[in-house]
Each structure stands twice: as structure tokens, then as C-alpha cells.
Enzyme design. Structure first.
Site, PDB file in Angstrom:
ATOM      1  N   SER A  84       0.791  -1.331   0.054  1.00 57.88           N
ATOM      2  CA  SER A  84       0.163  -0.020   0.073  1.00 57.88           C
ATOM      3  C   SER A  84       0.538   1.171  -0.227  1.00 57.88           C
ATOM      4  O   SER A  84       0.201   1.759  -0.557  1.00 57.88           O
ATOM      5  CB  SER A  84      -0.570   0.128   1.334  1.00 57.88           C
ATOM      6  OG  SER A  84      -2.030  -0.917   1.189  1.00 57.88           O
TER       7      SER A  84
ATOM      8  N   LYS B 278       0.234   3.620  -3.174  1.00 63.33           N
ATOM      9  CA  LYS B 278      -0.814   4.247  -3.170  1.00 63.33           C
ATOM     10  C   LYS B 278      -0.216   5.276  -3.040  1.00 63.33           C
ATOM     11  O   LYS B 278      -1.289   6.618  -3.631  1.00 63.33           O
ATOM     12  CB  LYS B 278      -1.760   3.984  -1.561  1.00 63.33           C
ATOM     13  CG  LYS B 278      -2.155   2.335  -2.007  1.00 63.33           C
ATOM     14  CD  LYS B 278      -3.390   2.111  -1.284  1.00 63.33           C
ATOM     15  CE  LYS B 278      -3.269   0.291  -1.501  1.00 63.33           C
ATOM     16  NZ  LYS B 278      -4.260  -0.275  -0.386  1.00 63.33           N
TER      17      LYS B 278
ATOM     18  N   TYR C  87      -4.137  -2.720 -10.099  1.00 60.75           N
ATOM     19  CA  TYR C  87      -4.013  -2.557  -8.315  1.00 60.75           C
ATOM     20  C   TYR C  87      -2.928  -3.418  -8.340  1.00 60.75           C
ATOM     21  O   TYR C  87      -2.107  -3.251  -7.079  1.00 60.75           O
ATOM     22  CB  TYR C  87      -4.944  -2.402  -8.167  1.00 60.75           C
ATOM     23  CG  TYR C  87      -5.249  -2.795  -6.245  1.00 60.75           C
ATOM     24  CD1 TYR C  87      -4.925  -1.632  -5.787  1.00 60.75           C
ATOM     25  CD2 TYR C  87      -5.294  -3.887  -5.515  1.00 60.75           C
ATOM     26  CE1 TYR C  87      -4.752  -1.449  -4.247  1.00 60.75           C
ATOM     27  CE2 TYR C  87      -5.337  -3.651  -4.256  1.00 60.75           C
ATOM     28  CZ  TYR C  87      -5.577  -2.919  -3.224  1.00 60.75           C
ATOM     29  OH  TYR C  87      -5.214  -3.075  -2.036  1.00 60.75           O
TER      30      TYR C  87
ATOM     31  N   TYR D 121      -4.710   3.605   7.728  1.00 61.93           N
ATOM     32  CA  TYR D 121      -6.020   3.402   9.001  1.00 61.93           C
ATOM     33  C   TYR D 121      -6.236   3.672   9.212  1.00 61.93           C
ATOM     34  O   TYR D 121      -6.533   4.504  10.665  1.00 61.93           O
ATOM     35  CB  TYR D 121      -5.736   1.414   8.286  1.00 61.93           C
ATOM     36  CG  TYR D 121      -5.838   1.538   7.017  1.00 61.93           C
ATOM     37  CD1 TYR D 121      -5.692   1.543   5.882  1.00 61.93           C
ATOM     38  CD2 TYR D 121      -3.735   0.726   6.277  1.00 61.93           C
ATOM     39  CE1 TYR D 121      -4.904   1.410   4.355  1.00 61.93           C
ATOM     40  CE2 TYR D 121      -3.238   0.492   5.619  1.00 61.93           C
ATOM     41  CZ  TYR D 121      -4.105   1.055   4.453  1.00 61.93           C
ATOM     42  OH  TYR D 121      -3.179   1.205   2.951  1.00 61.93           O
TER      43      TYR D 121
ATOM     44  N   VAL E   9       1.395  -3.297   3.773  1.00 57.43           N
ATOM     45  CA  VAL E   9       1.549  -5.100   4.706  1.00 57.43           C
ATOM     46  C   VAL E   9       2.762  -5.380   4.372  1.00 57.43           C
ATOM     47  O   VAL E   9       3.079  -6.886   4.925  1.00 57.43           O
ATOM     48  CB  VAL E   9       0.302  -6.151   4.656  1.00 57.43           C
ATOM     49  CG1 VAL E   9      -0.870  -5.774   4.839  1.00 57.43           C
ATOM     50  CG2 VAL E   9      -0.382  -6.082   3.095  1.00 57.43           C
TER      51      VAL E   9
HETATM   52  O1  DON Z   1      -4.797  -5.434  -1.248  1.00 59.39           O
HETATM   53  C1  DON Z   1      -4.387  -5.554  -0.811  1.00 59.39           C
HETATM   54  O2  DON Z   1      -4.354  -5.820   0.863  1.00 59.39           O
HETATM   55  C2  DON Z   1      -2.780  -5.406  -0.463  1.00 59.39           C
HETATM   56  N1  DON Z   1      -2.192  -5.116  -1.614  1.00 59.39           N
HETATM   57  C3  DON Z   1      -2.548  -3.517  -0.088  1.00 59.39           C
HETATM   58  C4  DON Z   1      -2.811  -4.063   1.474  1.00 59.39           C
HETATM   59  C5  DON Z   1      -1.669  -3.089   2.413  1.00 59.39           C
HETATM   60  O3  DON Z   1      -0.756  -3.143   2.178  1.00 59.39           O
HETATM   61  C6  DON Z   1      -2.432  -2.022   3.796  1.00 59.39           C
HETATM   62  N2  DON Z   1      -1.931  -2.125   4.266  1.00 59.39           N
HETATM   63  N3  DON Z   1      -1.346  -1.730   5.398  1.00 59.39           N
END
Ligand code: DON
Length: 315
Positions: free
Chosen positions: A70, A73, A197, A249, A267
Site C-alpha cells: 500500500s 498508493k 492494482y 488506516y 502490509v
Molecule cells: O489489497 C491488499 O490487501 C494489499 N495489496 C495491500 C494492503 C496494504 O498494504 C494495507 N497496508 N497496510
């Protein structure tokens, strides 16, 4: 705010933080819902600081690439704003969600308009924006080239195995995308927006590369080394404001409280932190806390900010 010429202590601070983090046994849990991420060694820790006066200071595993997830983003938001400007805000909000990054609950009440660009739903809309006039392959290429340009490093690549692993298990993201499509907030097929994405989330970067890529945000939108403008000063400030309020978040308030600078987590265990006027920071430790943010990464940035007296609220 600390003056740049008082920063020789920064090397010392980074080394101390890295040494302390190496000792810790409470490292959080590596994300396993994307199986490929579950294979990463939780013992890793890297940290990088790139100062506006051009110094690159590294400690630990700062040159080992990891899945930025993320954190990407921030870069796709920057590109989408460059493409359609403030029209983006008709399709994505600017409020903290107070919910996990993959939550679907607010979407029904808010007619398929995601709360902010950093929750998964918001980032999927941004992928849809970046798809306009392109095949998915071209949109993915455009994002990758932008990141390579920001980091001044064309060795940065997308980890196809991570992208495939996420696609295979991304049922919740498919649900979010289909739901937003039903409200008319995706202009392309969900499958295509998700393809973009999943691939931008699977970009692999080291702390060094990530901190270098973040320089424009620490310097009012301009690369401090080349002087090239990436975004306007106003836009850099606004991206920073979104990072502060939404970048972690439902842990965003706590991160702002403890660290006091804009940050964006992923993540994969990475965090990009921005000290406006001073430095761009990247930290990586794969174990996550209960909000899905890097556990030791957050602690390390908290310690570093305290040692350096860094805070956007500092007098
Ligand atoms: O869509 C997802 O779940 C992952 N590609 C990215 C989520 C993420 O990195 C949330 N961050 N803490």
C-alpha cells in the site's frame, strides 16, 4: 523543526534505532493472506533517511527489496491527481475511514465512494482512473516508470509472483471492486482495475529506493537534488495531509500521535515517512501490528522522530 546542519547526529540515531530493533523479539506477525508475503523473514529490519541536502543514510537491511504494497498508493495518487486533478475528489473522499484497509462497510452508505485514496477501495478507483485510455499493461508500465523516475533507479521491478499470489486470494478486493462497479464508480471492468492494482502493490523496493522516491514530498513537490518539480507545493502538502490522516488506516490517529509526521504503510512491512523540509524516511520490518502496519517500523519511526525532535507540530 531541526535545521539540516545539526544533523550529523542522524547517522548515529539511525544506527542506534536499527541496533535496538535487531534485538527485539516482539516483531508482530507477517501478513499471510497474500501467501507470497508469508514467506518473508520476520527478522529483517531496514531503515533509510534521505535528507533534503542530499545525504543518504542507511542502517540494517536498507538495500534489500521488499513488497511495498500500500505504500505504492502514494505514487498512484500522485499520478492520478496529475491526470485528472481535483476531479478525483468526486470519486474518492478525503476522510479517515476508522476502519481496516479492506473494509466494505462504509461503501454502501456512501454510494460506492471510498472514504480516502489509501484504503483498498480508494486505491482501486485510482487504478481505474489510471487505466483511462490504456490497456492494463500500459497503465502498469506507466506507474512503474514513474516510481523508477522518482527513485532515479530503473532496476526497480514488479514481483510477478506477489501479484499472482494476491490475485489468487484477493476475493475481498474483487468484492470491493464489483460493489463500486455497481454504483458506477469504476469505469472499466473490475478485473482490469484490479489487474493494475495488484501489480502496483507488488512493486519491490528497498528502503533506500523508497526514501529517495519520497524526496519530492519532503521538499514541497520538488526533487531537492535535480530541482525538477514533480507536483506543486500545494499538492505536496495535500498528499502529506492525506498520509497523516489516512496513511495508517484505523491506526492513523495513533501514528500521528506517536510519530507526528505523515506516513504511509504497507502490509509488506514498509513505511514511507515524510519530515517536511528535512528528510524522506523509509523503514521496513515485515511483522505487522493489529492494524496491519509494520510493528517495529512504527516503533522505529517513533524513536527516530523523538531523537531528532522531528514533528510537523514542532515549533
Ligand atoms: O489489497 C491488499 O490487501 C494489499 N495489496 C495491500 C494492503 C496494504 O498494504 C494495507 N497496508 N497496510
Amino acid at each position: 523543526m531541526v535545521e539540516i546542519d545539526t544533523m550529523p547526529e542522524l547517522e548515529q540515531a539511525l544506527a542506534e534505532v536499527a541496533a535496538e530493533m535487531a534485538e527485539r523479539t516482539d516483531r508482530g506477525s507477517v501478513a499471510t493472506y497474500i501467501p507470497q508475503l508469508g514467506k518473508v523473514d520476520p527478522g529483517k529490519f531496514g531503515i533509510a533517511a534521505v535528507t533534503n541536502d542530499g545525504r543518504v543514510i542507511l542502517a540494517g537491511d536498507a538495500d534489500q527489496p521488499f513488497s511495498i504494497q500500500s505504500v505504492s498508493k502514494v505514487f498512484t495518487l500522485t499520478l492520478a491527481l496529475g491526470k485528472i486533478g481535483d476531479a478525483l475528489w468526486h470519486r474518492v473522499g478525503r476522510e479517515p475511514s476508522g476502519n481496516p484497509f479492506n473494509s466494505i462497510v462504509q461503501l454502501e452508505h456512501e454510494n460506492g465512494i471510498p472514504r480516502n485514496p489509501f484504503i483498498n477501495a480508494g486505491a482501486i478507483v485510482i487504478s481505474d482512473v489510471l487505466l483511462a485510455g490504456h490497456q492494463p499493461r500500459e497503465a502498469i508500465g506507466e506507474i512503474l516508470r514513474f516510481v523508477q523516475f522518482l527513485a532515479d533507479d530503473d532496476t526497480i521491478v514488479i514481483d510477478r509472483e506477489v501479484a499472482a499470489s494476491e490475485r489468487a486470494t484477493g476475493h475481498r478486493n474483487f468484492a470491493l471492486a464489483n460493489y463500486m462497479k455497481s454504483f458506477g464508480n469504476l469505469h472499466h471492468e473490475p478485473e482490469l482495475a484490479l489487474g493494475v492494482y495488484f501489480h502496483h502493490c507488488a512493486i519491490g523496493m528497498s528502503c533506500r529506493q523508497l526514501a529517495i522516491a519520497g524526496r519530492f514530498l519532503a521538499n514541497g513537490g520538488r526533487n531537492p537534488t535535480t530541482g525538477h518539480s514533480v507536483v506543486s507545493t500545494e499538492r505536496a502538502r495535500r498528499i502529506g495531509a492525506l498520509m497523516l490522516t489516512c496513511g495508517h488506516y484505523d491506526g492513523s490517529g495513533d501514528f500521528a500521535f506517536r510519530v507526528g509526521i505523515p506516513g504511509k504503510s504497507g502490509v509488506g512491512g514498509g513505511i514511507l515517512g515524510i519530515v517536511p523540509g528535512v528528510a524522506s524516511l523509509a523503514v521496513w520490518s515485515p511483522g505487522l501490528n493489529e492494524n496491519g502496519n509494520s510493528k517495529l517500523g512504527s516503533i522505529a519511526l517513533e524513536k527516530l522522530a523523538r531523537m531528532m525532535n522531528w514533528s510537523i507540530f514542532a515549533p
